[in-house]
Design a protein around this motif. Structure first.
Motif, PDB file in Angstrom:
ATOM      1  N   LEU A 161       0.844  -1.184   0.000  1.00 56.39           N
ATOM      2  CA  LEU A 161       0.000   0.000   0.000  1.00 56.39           C
ATOM      3  C   LEU A 161       0.882   1.236   0.000  1.00 56.39           C
ATOM      4  N   VAL A 162       0.466   2.251  -0.744  1.00 53.35           N
ATOM      5  CA  VAL A 162       1.144   3.542  -0.731  1.00 53.35           C
ATOM      6  C   VAL A 162       0.115   4.591  -0.347  1.00 53.35           C
ATOM      7  N   ASP A 163       0.454   5.414   0.621  1.00 52.08           N
ATOM      8  CA  ASP A 163      -0.435   6.473   1.095  1.00 52.08           C
ATOM      9  C   ASP A 163      -0.842   7.365  -0.077  1.00 52.08           C
ATOM     10  N   LEU A 164      -2.146   7.589  -0.233  1.00 51.89           N
ATOM     11  CA  LEU A 164      -2.646   8.414  -1.333  1.00 51.89           C
ATOM     12  C   LEU A 164      -2.072   9.827  -1.262  1.00 51.89           C
ATOM     13  N   ASN A 165      -1.844  10.347  -0.070  1.00 54.57           N
ATOM     14  CA  ASN A 165      -1.284  11.687   0.064  1.00 54.57           C
ATOM     15  C   ASN A 165       0.121  11.764  -0.522  1.00 54.57           C
ATOM     16  N   LEU A 166       0.858  10.658  -0.427  1.00 59.66           N
ATOM     17  CA  LEU A 166       2.195  10.640  -1.020  1.00 59.66           C
ATOM     18  C   LEU A 166       2.111  10.706  -2.542  1.00 59.66           C
ATOM     19  N   ILE A 167       1.092  10.055  -3.086  1.00 63.61           N
ATOM     20  CA  ILE A 167       0.886  10.107  -4.537  1.00 63.61           C
ATOM     21  C   ILE A 167       0.562  11.531  -4.970  1.00 63.61           C
ATOM     22  N   ARG A 168      -0.247  12.226  -4.182  1.00 56.38           N
ATOM     23  CA  ARG A 168      -0.580  13.619  -4.514  1.00 56.38           C
ATOM     24  C   ARG A 168       0.678  14.487  -4.503  1.00 56.38           C
ATOM     25  N   VAL A 169       1.544  14.274  -3.532  1.00 54.62           N
ATOM     26  CA  VAL A 169       2.782  15.038  -3.470  1.00 54.62           C
ATOM     27  C   VAL A 169       3.639  14.730  -4.691  1.00 54.62           C
ATOM     28  N   PHE A 170       3.767  13.450  -5.025  1.00 56.57           N
ATOM     29  CA  PHE A 170       4.564  13.052  -6.191  1.00 56.57           C
ATOM     30  C   PHE A 170       4.050  13.744  -7.448  1.00 56.57           C
ATOM     31  N   VAL A 171       2.755  13.697  -7.687  1.00 61.09           N
ATOM     32  CA  VAL A 171       2.181  14.289  -8.898  1.00 61.09           C
ATOM     33  C   VAL A 171       2.398  15.803  -8.912  1.00 61.09           C
ATOM     34  N   ALA A 172       2.218  16.442  -7.767  1.00 61.81           N
ATOM     35  CA  ALA A 172       2.407  17.895  -7.700  1.00 61.81           C
ATOM     36  C   ALA A 172       3.853  18.278  -7.996  1.00 61.81           C
ATOM     37  N   VAL A 173       4.811  17.537  -7.452  1.00 59.30           N
ATOM     38  CA  VAL A 173       6.216  17.827  -7.716  1.00 59.30           C
ATOM     39  C   VAL A 173       6.549  17.552  -9.179  1.00 59.30           C
ATOM     40  N   TYR A 174       6.036  16.465  -9.707  1.00 53.17           N
ATOM     41  CA  TYR A 174       6.298  16.111 -11.108  1.00 53.17           C
ATOM     42  C   TYR A 174       5.777  17.206 -12.040  1.00 53.17           C
ATOM     43  N   GLU A 175       4.569  17.682 -11.786  1.00 53.25           N
ATOM     44  CA  GLU A 175       3.955  18.659 -12.680  1.00 53.25           C
ATOM     45  C   GLU A 175       4.595  20.035 -12.555  1.00 53.25           C
ATOM     46  N   THR A 176       4.980  20.422 -11.351  1.00 53.61           N
ATOM     47  CA  THR A 176       5.527  21.765 -11.144  1.00 53.61           C
ATOM     48  C   THR A 176       7.041  21.818 -11.213  1.00 53.61           C
ATOM     49  N   ARG A 177       7.709  20.653 -11.031  1.00 54.82           N
ATOM     50  CA  ARG A 177       9.175  20.574 -10.970  1.00 54.82           C
ATOM     51  C   ARG A 177       9.732  21.444  -9.846  1.00 54.82           C
ATOM     52  N   SER A 178       8.932  21.665  -8.813  1.00 57.27           N
ATOM     53  CA  SER A 178       9.364  22.543  -7.730  1.00 57.27           C
ATOM     54  C   SER A 178       8.726  22.113  -6.418  1.00 57.27           C
ATOM     55  N   LEU A 179       9.539  21.980  -5.360  1.00 58.28           N
ATOM     56  CA  LEU A 179       8.994  21.652  -4.040  1.00 58.28           C
ATOM     57  C   LEU A 179       8.175  22.821  -3.503  1.00 58.28           C
ATOM     58  N   THR A 180       8.649  24.026  -3.734  1.00 61.05           N
ATOM     59  CA  THR A 180       7.947  25.214  -3.230  1.00 61.05           C
ATOM     60  C   THR A 180       6.587  25.368  -3.891  1.00 61.05           C
ATOM     61  N   THR A 181       6.552  25.243  -5.225  1.00 61.22           N
ATOM     62  CA  THR A 181       5.283  25.405  -5.940  1.00 61.22           C
ATOM     63  C   THR A 181       4.332  24.253  -5.617  1.00 61.22           C
ATOM     64  N   ALA A 182       4.861  23.057  -5.482  1.00 52.90           N
ATOM     65  CA  ALA A 182       4.023  21.919  -5.109  1.00 52.90           C
ATOM     66  C   ALA A 182       3.414  22.130  -3.734  1.00 52.90           C
ATOM     67  N   ALA A 183       4.197  22.652  -2.801  1.00 56.25           N
ATOM     68  CA  ALA A 183       3.677  22.914  -1.455  1.00 56.25           C
ATOM     69  C   ALA A 183       2.556  23.941  -1.495  1.00 56.25           C
ATOM     70  N   ALA A 184       2.743  24.997  -2.297  1.00 49.90           N
ATOM     71  CA  ALA A 184       1.696  26.021  -2.409  1.00 49.90           C
ATOM     72  C   ALA A 184       0.420  25.440  -2.991  1.00 49.90           C
ATOM     73  N   ARG A 185       0.571  24.563  -3.988  1.00 54.19           N
ATOM     74  CA  ARG A 185      -0.615  23.944  -4.590  1.00 54.19           C
ATOM     75  C   ARG A 185      -1.361  23.077  -3.586  1.00 54.19           C
ATOM     76  N   LEU A 186      -0.620  22.361  -2.759  1.00 52.81           N
ATOM     77  CA  LEU A 186      -1.220  21.417  -1.813  1.00 52.81           C
ATOM     78  C   LEU A 186      -1.587  22.060  -0.477  1.00 52.81           C
ATOM     79  N   TYR A 187      -1.277  23.358  -0.324  1.00 53.89           N
ATOM     80  CA  TYR A 187      -1.576  24.090   0.913  1.00 53.89           C
ATOM     81  C   TYR A 187      -0.868  23.476   2.125  1.00 53.89           C
ATOM     82  N   VAL A 188       0.402  23.100   1.928  1.00 50.33           N
ATOM     83  CA  VAL A 188       1.220  22.584   3.015  1.00 50.33           C
ATOM     84  C   VAL A 188       2.561  23.306   2.960  1.00 50.33           C
ATOM     85  N   THR A 189       3.434  23.039   3.906  1.00 47.93           N
ATOM     86  CA  THR A 189       4.746  23.658   3.919  1.00 47.93           C
ATOM     87  C   THR A 189       5.712  22.878   3.029  1.00 47.93           C
TER      88      THR A 189
END
Length: 321
Positions: free
Chosen positions: A6-34
């Motif tokens: 099993l893989v936590d669905l939240n981890l998948i969301r983080v992976f997709v956000a980082v992949y699409e934005t190529r940025s940890l900062t932008t991915a965090a802003a999209r996901l409303y986390v730090t």
């Protein structure tokens, strides 16, 4: 090392956000986390999958071969889950306070943005809409990374993005009433048109088609004067009876109602320009994106464009192009 069951669905969301934005900062802003939260989640997924997934190259996070292989399945899986949830809960535009970003050219912002904003705010009064200056070269990255939600452009966008044709735009010839060709009996001949002094707008997406039409006619477009903005054309032509411009015919007809200008049919065969609406491919807030996309399609297709704003006339004093 075997993959976890099993893989936590939240981890998948983080992976997709980082992949699409190529940025940890932008991915965090999209996901409303730090950003540290994104780094921690990515670290867990790296351990679970026994792969670095992303490597920093300059300022971007470049995916590993495993990440490239995982992304389509992860993205489509998340999109399916989110659309299923949207089908039950639904997107309520009346309650939305999100920010939507739409890339528009100068003419698009002048002619179409008022209708877009009116259509959006009539159903979503709290939704914030930002018009972003159009950069055709950057559009593939912007749409694939979710930097913008939508783009209205008549320039082709590489990458196979979903889009809808909003308008098919023909071109006409605009000039001062004092131009020697303005009262030409029977219209402008091809020979006179090719020999005339032309003014063009550097960012006009129809310019490559016009140049191709000239080549087919055995001539070269003489760009005697080059402008940066369409808004500069009417006053320049009105005071320069030696110049003519080849511009979208609906806009030309509108300007001719309030400036001392005339418009003639284009005397050579030029392919019409299609104005299209492109949408991002990223997975966040798909219900909101679907609604916005459909709303903008209806708004732009339902208007001729409010290009009267270029000359500052009151709405009732000029005929819409």
């Amino acid at each position: 090392m075997p993959y976890p069951a099993l893989v936590d669905l939240n981890l998948i969301r983080v992976f997709v956000a980082v992949y699409e934005t190529r940025s940890l900062t932008t991915a965090a802003a999209r996901l409303y986390v730090t950003q540290p939260a994104v780094s921690q989640a990515l670290g867990r997924l790296r351990r679970d999958l026994n792969d670095p997934l992303f490597r920093r190259v300059g300022r971007t996070m470049e995916p590993t071969p495993m990440a490239v292989g995982l992304f389509p399945g992860f993205r489509d899986g998340l999109a399916g889950i989110d659309r299923t949830i949207d089908g039950v809960v639904g997107f309520d535009p009346a309650q939305s306070r999100r920010r939507s970003r739409i890339a528009l050219s100068e003419l698009g912002e002048i002619g179409y943005f008022p209708s877009i904003l009116g259509a959006v705010r009539s159903a979503a009064p709290h939704l914030r809409v930002e018009a972003v200056p159009l950069d055709v070269q950057a559009l593939p990255d912007w749409l694939s990374q979710g930097t913008i939600d939508l783009a209205v452009t008549s320039s082709p966008v590489a990458g196979g993005f979903e889009h809808a044709v909003l308008k098919s735009q023909a071109y006409g010839v605009l000039m001062s009433r004092e131009h020697p060709l303005a009262s030409a009996p029977g219209g402008i001949t091809l020979a006179d048109y090719l020999a005339a002094d032309h003014v063009v707008v550097a960012g006009d997406s129809g310019l490559p088609r016009l140049e191709s039409a000239f080549r087919r006619a055995g001539a070269v477009l003489r760009t005697d004067v080059v402008l940066n903005h369409f808004a500069s054309l009417p006053p320049l032509l009105a005071t320069s009876p030696d110049l003519l411009a080849t511009v979208p015919d609906t806009i030309a007809s509108g300007w001719a109602q309030s400036w001392p200008l005339v418009v003639h049919p284009l005397p050579l065969d030029m392919q019409a320009v299609e104005v299209c609406l492109y949408r991002r491919t990223t997975t966040q807030q798909l219900g909101a994106l679907d609604w916005l996309y459909e709303t903008v399609v209806r708004a732009v297709r339902g208007t001729h464009g409010e290009f009267f704003a270029i000359h500052g006339a009151a709405r009732g004093s000029a005929t819409s192009p």
